[in-house]
Design a protein around this motif. Sequence first.
Motif, PDB file in Angstrom:
ATOM      1  N   LYS A 153      27.528  -9.308  -3.705  1.00 29.22           N
ATOM      2  CA  LYS A 153      27.224  -8.071  -4.418  1.00 29.22           C
ATOM      3  C   LYS A 153      25.722  -8.063  -4.737  1.00 29.22           C
ATOM      4  O   LYS A 153      25.090  -9.119  -4.829  1.00 29.22           O
ATOM      5  N   TRP A 154      25.178  -6.855  -4.902  1.00 27.95           N
ATOM      6  CA  TRP A 154      23.753  -6.755  -5.230  1.00 27.95           C
ATOM      7  C   TRP A 154      23.553  -5.992  -6.527  1.00 27.95           C
ATOM      8  O   TRP A 154      24.414  -5.233  -6.957  1.00 27.95           O
ATOM      9  N   TYR A 155      22.388  -6.237  -7.106  1.00 28.24           N
ATOM     10  CA  TYR A 155      22.002  -5.544  -8.330  1.00 28.24           C
ATOM     11  C   TYR A 155      20.554  -5.093  -8.159  1.00 28.24           C
ATOM     12  O   TYR A 155      19.729  -5.838  -7.629  1.00 28.24           O
ATOM     13  N   ALA A 156      20.271  -3.873  -8.592  1.00 30.77           N
ATOM     14  CA  ALA A 156      18.899  -3.369  -8.460  1.00 30.77           C
ATOM     15  C   ALA A 156      18.411  -2.804  -9.784  1.00 30.77           C
ATOM     16  O   ALA A 156      19.201  -2.286 -10.575  1.00 30.77           O
ATOM     17  N   GLU A 157      17.122  -2.892  -9.970  1.00 25.57           N
ATOM     18  CA  GLU A 157      16.505  -2.389 -11.201  1.00 25.57           C
ATOM     19  C   GLU A 157      15.099  -1.886 -10.840  1.00 25.57           C
ATOM     20  O   GLU A 157      14.405  -2.516 -10.041  1.00 25.57           O
ATOM     21  N   GLU A 158      14.727  -0.764 -11.427  1.00 27.69           N
ATOM     22  CA  GLU A 158      13.348  -0.313 -11.210  1.00 27.69           C
ATOM     23  C   GLU A 158      12.415  -1.101 -12.119  1.00 27.69           C
ATOM     24  O   GLU A 158      12.639  -1.181 -13.335  1.00 27.69           O
ATOM     25  N   LEU A 159      11.405  -1.694 -11.516  1.00 28.98           N
ATOM     26  CA  LEU A 159      10.365  -2.403 -12.275  1.00 28.98           C
ATOM     27  C   LEU A 159       9.078  -1.615 -12.093  1.00 28.98           C
ATOM     28  O   LEU A 159       8.778  -1.162 -10.980  1.00 28.98           O
ATOM     29  N   SER A 160       8.337  -1.471 -13.159  1.00 30.23           N
ATOM     30  CA  SER A 160       7.090  -0.720 -13.020  1.00 30.23           C
ATOM     31  C   SER A 160       6.005  -1.317 -13.902  1.00 30.23           C
ATOM     32  O   SER A 160       6.287  -2.113 -14.810  1.00 30.23           O
ATOM     33  N   GLY A 161       4.793  -0.862 -13.631  1.00 36.31           N
ATOM     34  CA  GLY A 161       3.663  -1.298 -14.454  1.00 36.31           C
ATOM     35  C   GLY A 161       3.770  -0.766 -15.871  1.00 36.31           C
ATOM     36  O   GLY A 161       3.091  -1.249 -16.771  1.00 36.31           O
ATOM     37  N   ILE A 199       3.228  -5.138 -12.003  1.00 37.35           N
ATOM     38  CA  ILE A 199       2.095  -4.925 -12.921  1.00 37.35           C
ATOM     39  C   ILE A 199       1.334  -3.632 -12.611  1.00 37.35           C
ATOM     40  O   ILE A 199       0.464  -3.223 -13.360  1.00 37.35           O
ATOM     41  N   ARG A 200       1.683  -3.005 -11.462  1.00 33.25           N
ATOM     42  CA  ARG A 200       1.050  -1.714 -11.108  1.00 33.25           C
ATOM     43  C   ARG A 200       1.985  -0.965 -10.180  1.00 33.25           C
ATOM     44  O   ARG A 200       2.580  -1.575  -9.284  1.00 33.25           O
ATOM     45  N   GLY A 201       2.139   0.325 -10.395  1.00 34.16           N
ATOM     46  CA  GLY A 201       3.025   1.110  -9.535  1.00 34.16           C
ATOM     47  C   GLY A 201       4.475   0.935  -9.945  1.00 34.16           C
ATOM     48  O   GLY A 201       4.790   0.621 -11.103  1.00 34.16           O
ATOM     49  N   ARG A 202       5.377   1.103  -8.953  1.00 33.07           N
ATOM     50  CA  ARG A 202       6.823   1.034  -9.220  1.00 33.07           C
ATOM     51  C   ARG A 202       7.512   0.476  -8.010  1.00 33.07           C
ATOM     52  O   ARG A 202       7.188   0.858  -6.868  1.00 33.07           O
ATOM     53  N   VAL A 203       8.497  -0.395  -8.235  1.00 29.72           N
ATOM     54  CA  VAL A 203       9.325  -0.894  -7.125  1.00 29.72           C
ATOM     55  C   VAL A 203      10.785  -0.851  -7.540  1.00 29.72           C
ATOM     56  O   VAL A 203      11.116  -0.850  -8.734  1.00 29.72           O
ATOM     57  N   HIS A 232       0.804  -1.229   0.000  1.00 27.07           N
ATOM     58  CA  HIS A 232       0.000   0.000   0.000  1.00 27.07           C
ATOM     59  C   HIS A 232       0.835   1.277   0.000  1.00 27.07           C
ATOM     60  O   HIS A 232       0.430   2.265  -0.586  1.00 27.07           O
ATOM     61  N   GLU A 233       1.983   1.228   0.700  1.00 28.71           N
ATOM     62  CA  GLU A 233       2.711   2.498   0.933  1.00 28.71           C
ATOM     63  C   GLU A 233       4.047   2.522   0.226  1.00 28.71           C
ATOM     64  O   GLU A 233       4.741   1.496   0.175  1.00 28.71           O
ATOM     65  N   PHE A 290      12.646  -5.986  -2.268  1.00 28.58           N
ATOM     66  CA  PHE A 290      12.312  -4.789  -3.051  1.00 28.58           C
ATOM     67  C   PHE A 290      11.810  -3.687  -2.143  1.00 28.58           C
ATOM     68  O   PHE A 290      11.375  -3.939  -1.011  1.00 28.58           O
ATOM     69  N   GLN A 291      11.906  -2.460  -2.651  1.00 30.60           N
ATOM     70  CA  GLN A 291      11.302  -1.315  -1.966  1.00 30.60           C
ATOM     71  C   GLN A 291      10.229  -0.718  -2.864  1.00 30.60           C
ATOM     72  O   GLN A 291      10.446  -0.519  -4.077  1.00 30.60           O
ATOM     73  N   VAL A 292       9.116  -0.395  -2.248  1.00 26.81           N
ATOM     74  CA  VAL A 292       7.983   0.160  -2.984  1.00 26.81           C
ATOM     75  C   VAL A 292       8.223   1.655  -3.222  1.00 26.81           C
ATOM     76  O   VAL A 292       8.538   2.398  -2.297  1.00 26.81           O
ATOM     77  N   LEU A 293       8.109   2.071  -4.482  1.00 22.11           N
ATOM     78  CA  LEU A 293       8.336   3.485  -4.826  1.00 22.11           C
ATOM     79  C   LEU A 293       7.032   4.251  -4.995  1.00 22.11           C
ATOM     80  O   LEU A 293       7.002   5.461  -4.792  1.00 22.11           O
ATOM     81  N   ASP A 294       5.989   3.566  -5.409  1.00 23.97           N
ATOM     82  CA  ASP A 294       4.669   4.199  -5.554  1.00 23.97           C
ATOM     83  C   ASP A 294       3.668   3.431  -4.702  1.00 23.97           C
ATOM     84  O   ASP A 294       3.712   2.192  -4.666  1.00 23.97           O
TER      85      ASP A 294
END
Length: 174
Positions: free
Chosen positions: A90-98, A70-74, A46-47, A114-118
């Motif tokens: 080591k870590w790798y990150a990528e923004e995934l969004s709807g 599939i909705r929002g952004r993480v 939600h947040e 993951f961290q919720v962006l939206d």
Amino acid sequence: MPGLSILQGKANSDNRGEFSRLFCAKEMLTILGTNSFAQVNRSLSHESGVIRGLHFQRPPHAEIKLVRCIRGRVWDVAVDLREDSPTFLKWYAEELSGHNHKVMVIPEGFAHGFQVLDKESELIYFHSKPYQPFAEGGLRYDDPALTINWPLPARNVSNRDLSFPFISEGFTGL
Ligand SMILES: Cc1cn([C@H]2C[C@H](O)[C@@H](COP(=O)(O)OP(=O)(O)O[C@H]3O[C@@H](C)C(=O)[C@@H](O)[C@H]3O)O2)c(=O)[nH]c1=O
């Protein structure tokens, strides 16, 4: 990182909306060498700021995960826990969004979070192995041995995720 990849999905859109393919057995066989998936799971947060993870299943229940928003952004993160890997810890990150239709393909031997962006962000996961609570493990999202640069201040981390141990000296991975 060896074995970790981002697939670029696509959406066919017109004035009615969009149509997009979430899974194709033939494509998966070509890309991953397997198209055998045991579960498809959904997660809704939600947040913004919420962090989930970092989670893994221990061998022999280690799994490949395909993660798609599939909705929002993480901000999706994979941590390499394969001892013999050149990118161990080591870590790798990528923004995934709807909207961007990217899919993170996480091989066995990684932790995922993951961290919720939206707000109201939704993910779909494909898992190569069934859920085995007794084989679950985790790492702290704020482990100093990983120094993950989360984009937002952490919010609403679950008690389970806060209970994971920090990486100790001599940690040999999965
Ligand atoms: C992962 C999972 C959980 N559960 C149950 C356990 C628990 O009662 C409830 C909620 O689970 P959690 O609190 O672990 O949910 P969550 O923290 O969202 O866990 C997820 O986090 C991300 C980072 C991942 O990589 C996923 O694979 C999964 O581990 O759902 C299942 O029934 N099947 C599953 O496959």
